[in-house]
Design an enzyme around this catalytic site. Structure first.
Site, PDB file in Angstrom:
ATOM      1  N   LYS A 210     -12.631  -1.630   5.893  1.00 10.82           N
ATOM      2  CA  LYS A 210     -11.822  -3.017   6.637  1.00 10.82           C
ATOM      3  C   LYS A 210     -12.760  -2.776   8.137  1.00 10.82           C
ATOM      4  CE  LYS A 210      -9.503  -2.548   2.856  1.00 10.82           C
ATOM      5  NZ  LYS A 210      -7.617  -1.744   2.922  1.00 10.82           N
TER       6      LYS A 210
ATOM      7  N   TRP B  68       0.577  -1.113   0.174  1.00  8.21           N
ATOM      8  CA  TRP B  68       0.052  -0.107   0.003  1.00  8.21           C
ATOM      9  C   TRP B  68       1.228   1.032   0.179  1.00  8.21           C
ATOM     10  CZ3 TRP B  68      -4.551  -0.784  -2.081  1.00  8.21           C
ATOM     11  CH2 TRP B  68      -5.448  -1.254  -1.666  1.00  8.21           C
TER      12      TRP B  68
ATOM     13  N   ASP C 266      -1.832   6.455   6.922  1.00  8.37           N
ATOM     14  CA  ASP C 266      -2.626   5.342   5.885  1.00  8.37           C
ATOM     15  C   ASP C 266      -2.682   4.082   6.584  1.00  8.37           C
ATOM     16  OD1 ASP C 266      -3.987   4.022   4.672  1.00  8.37           O
ATOM     17  OD2 ASP C 266      -2.996   3.426   3.102  1.00  8.37           O
TER      18      ASP C 266
HETATM   19  C1  LIG Z   1      -7.958  -1.352   1.681  1.00  8.83           C
HETATM   20  C2  LIG Z   1      -7.000  -0.440   1.961  1.00  8.83           C
HETATM   21  C3  LIG Z   1      -6.448   0.866   0.240  1.00  8.83           C
HETATM   22  C4  LIG Z   1      -7.487   0.720  -0.432  1.00  8.83           C
HETATM   23  O1  LIG Z   1      -8.641   1.043  -0.573  1.00  8.83           O
HETATM   24  P1  LIG Z   1      -9.474   1.435  -1.401  1.00  8.83           P
HETATM   25  O2  LIG Z   1     -11.077   1.673  -0.861  1.00  8.83           O
HETATM   26  O3  LIG Z   1     -10.131  -0.063  -2.527  1.00  8.83           O
HETATM   27  O4  LIG Z   1      -9.319   2.311  -2.629  1.00  8.83           O
HETATM   28  C5  LIG Z   1      -5.666   1.825   1.002  1.00  8.83           C
HETATM   29  N1  LIG Z   1      -5.103   1.397   2.344  1.00  8.83           N
HETATM   30  C6  LIG Z   1      -4.866   0.260   2.732  1.00  8.83           C
HETATM   31  C7  LIG Z   1      -3.879  -0.066   4.487  1.00  8.83           C
HETATM   32  C8  LIG Z   1      -5.735  -0.027   2.330  1.00  8.83           C
HETATM   33  O5  LIG Z   1      -5.760  -1.591   3.324  1.00  8.83           O
END
Ligand SMILES: *Cc1c(COP(=O)(O)O)cnc(C)c1O
Length: 363
Positions: free
Chosen positions: A199, A101, A175
């Site tokens: 998540k 990521w 993030d």
């Molecule tokens: C799932 C995830 C993303 C991407 O999320 P989307 O909603 O598919 O754009 C970005 N960063 C992390 C750490 C993730 O787990």
């Protein structure tokens, strides 16, 4: 109803209580005669839902008053562009690459600014974290980006880096998509944190951004209005229609989290769940997790079968035991158990006893 345990990395398991509540309120929310998805986002009913969701989340995560809480759309991947559009000034931003990521974040930022990679643990196969003291930060970066929990690689920062202690005055961008609300956050170290809801907070479609107020007014002129943090903040996340139903469900999750005892209680629970699973993996001769112990994720536990020819049999058996979505991400293979807040410890216990049974049968 006896539902199976769902180990999906996202969209992920929801607290069953929340699903039950939402089902009961589906046709008529609190006597309004409307489903939440039929309400105007500017009406008083939805206004109450949004205000409570924000206040509950602010309380849960102990977000200080000089941060804005924004409910946006686009997910984590869109934020990889929205953050540089808002914060980079077109200059240099630093990226600490610790997995799939953060690697994607650095790549996307090159469209809007210079992306300097200050550390990269790719040579380890993303099985470790570089100590902040070893990061090669640039002289005056617009911000420093980390992914505090790498969902695919299963690597987690157990503490956020203190940039000031490294002589860096830049804001830290985090993030935290895949471990938000799993543990307390040290906001003194954060400039901006973002995460998709799917998540650990609720349904897909909602993106949470927590941003320090002094960072609101730095956007590039090309930044789309709907993605300009100041515009979104000035309009209380209602510049455009927000993802109303996702906000409502996330709001029910926040109330559920408060009933569970908040972040301290969730953290203790998450530590216990992760410990149980890692101990089972480390104690077996069939399963292996390659991440260094000090940075193993409490939320996403990737593991491999030493005999990969057993992968399909493992997944078929898991399903028969009521254990769903354990297949690893396609880029790394193997298995992955995502054990977010909504996955109860009984789910991990059931997984561990299935893993043991499978290993005994295939010894
Ligand atoms: C799932 C995830 C993303 C991407 O999320 P989307 O909603 O598919 O754009 C970005 N960063 C992390 C750490 C993730 O787990």
């Amino acid at each position: 109803m006896n539902r199976p345990y769902n180990f999906s990395a996202g969209p992920a398991a929801m607290p069953e209580e929340v699903l039950t509540e939402a089902a009961a309120e589906m046709l008529d929310w609190h006597g309004s005669g409307m489903s939440v998805m039929e309400m105007s986002h500017r009406g008083k009913e939805f206004g109450q839902i949004a205000q409570e969701a924000e206040a509950d989340l602010r309380e849960l995560l102990a977000v200080p008053s000089h941060f804005k809480l924004l409910f946006m759309q686009g997910g984590g991947l869109a934020e990889n562009a929205i953050v540089p559009l808002n914060l980079s000034r077109g200059e240099t931003a630093d990226f600490v690459v610790t997995g799939s990521w953060s690697q994607k974040s650095a790549q996307e930022a090159t469209r809007f600014c210079t992306a300097h990679v200050a550390a990269n643990t790719q040579p380890s196969g993303y099985t470790t974290l570089a100590e902040p003291a070893t990061w090669q930060l640039s002289t005056n970066p617009a911000y420093v980006h980390i992914c505090s929990n790498e969902t695919i690689n299963g690597v987690e920062f157990q503490a956020l880096p203190d940039l000031k202690a490294l002589g860096c005055e830049a804001p830290l961008v985090v993030d935290f998509s895949s471990h938000v609300a799993s543990r307390p956050v040290d906001w003194t170290r954060v400039g901006l944190a973002f995460g998709g809801a799917q998540k650990n907070l609720g349904p897909a479609g909602l993106t949470l951004v927590v941003v320090r107020e002094d960072l609101l007014d730095r956007a590039l002129p090309i930044c789309p209005s709907a993605f300009n943090y100041k515009t979104v903040a000035d309009n209380a996340s209602m510049f455009n229609t927000p993802p109303t139903y996702s906000i409502y469900i996330a709001g029910l999750v926040f109330k559920w989290l408060k009933r569970q005892g908040g972040m301290a209680a969730m953290e203790a629970r998450n530590i216990a769940k992760a410990q149980l699973l890692y101990d089972a993996i480390d104690g077996s001769s069939l399963y292996i997790n390659r991440v260094e112990k000090h940075c193993r994720s409490r939320m996403n536990v990737p593991f491999y079968l030493r005999d990969e020819s057993l992968n399909d049999a493992f997944l078929v058996g898991a399903r028969e035991h009521g254990l769903l979505q354990l297949k690893g991400h396609k880029s790394v293979g193997g298995m992955r158990a995502s054990i977010y807040n909504a996955l109860p410890i009984e789910g991990v216990q059931t997984l561990v006893s299935y893993m043991h049974e499978f290993e005994t049968q295939h010894a």
